[in-house]
Design a protein around this motif. Structure first.
Motif: not given
Length: 208
Positions: A46-50
């Motif tokens: 996952c990315d950092y926003a998630f």
């Protein structure tokens, strides 16, 4: 943490130093901290926003029963832990890790880490305010988890922008950095030394 009086950790994990401002101060260290979170993020994919916020919103909105929600905790023993001592057994969860959603995996790891810090700092006393710094301080999910478990107000320190260096995308850096390229190609399946090197670079990138 600042301490009004001298005292020691009865379990022998906390450290106590003299405080230049008076009194004493304590320090609790863990081995499976920020690098372990980065490895979990890579494993989840996952990315950092998630990782920082969306996962927590998803779990909060899942209408879980409180008893089930309380069991949503895990700890990443990628390295032999020092606080408390525990062998490097990988991820240990209080639920079925393989059947869990990505959001549940992220939230459970953060809860496990914060709960461990809570248990290992109770000898100091209670905290009315906790100030968080570093990359993790930008995560709303981590801040809210700390506030919830410690029952304290969480504050962050605003970074100084006047000398902020130019940041570049990790994807651009990967074109020139073998370690980052290997990390991306193997989806995080690299040695601990490579992990440390990559995290040391990425924290200065836009994604860091």
């Amino acid at each position: 943490a600042a301490m009004d009086r001298f005292q020691v950790d009865p379990d022998g994990y906390g450290h106590v130093f003299g405080n230049p401002s008076g009194g004493c101060m304590s320090l609790s260290c863990v081995k499976n901290g920020s690098l372990a979170r980065e490895k979990v993020r890579a494993l989840v994919g996952c990315d950092y926003a998630f990782f920082d916020e969306d996962a927590f919103t998803e779990v909060s909105a899942s209408n879980r029963q409180p008893t089930t929600n309380n069991r949503l905790r895990a700890f990443p023993y990628f390295e032999e832990e020092i606080t408390p001592k525990h062998p490097a057994t990988g991820i240990e969860a209080a639920f079925d890790w393989e059947k869990a959603s990505d959001a549940e995996k992220v939230v459970s790891i953060i809860r496990g880490q914060v709960l461990n810090l809570f248990e290992r700092t109770r000898w100091i006393g209670t905290f009315e305010t906790i100030r968080v710094t570093g990359g993790a301080s930008r995560s709303r999910g981590i801040r809210d988890t700390i506030a919830d478990i410690f029952g304290a107000k969480v504050e962050t320190l605003a970074p100084t922008q006047s000398f902020a260096p130019q940041k570049y995308s990790a994807h651009e850096c990967a074109k020139h950095c073998k370690q980052i390229r290997i990390m991306a190609e193997t989806k995080g399946d690299v040695s601990y030394e490579t992990w440390r090197g990559v995290i040391g670079i990425i924290k200065y990138c836009e994604e860091g």
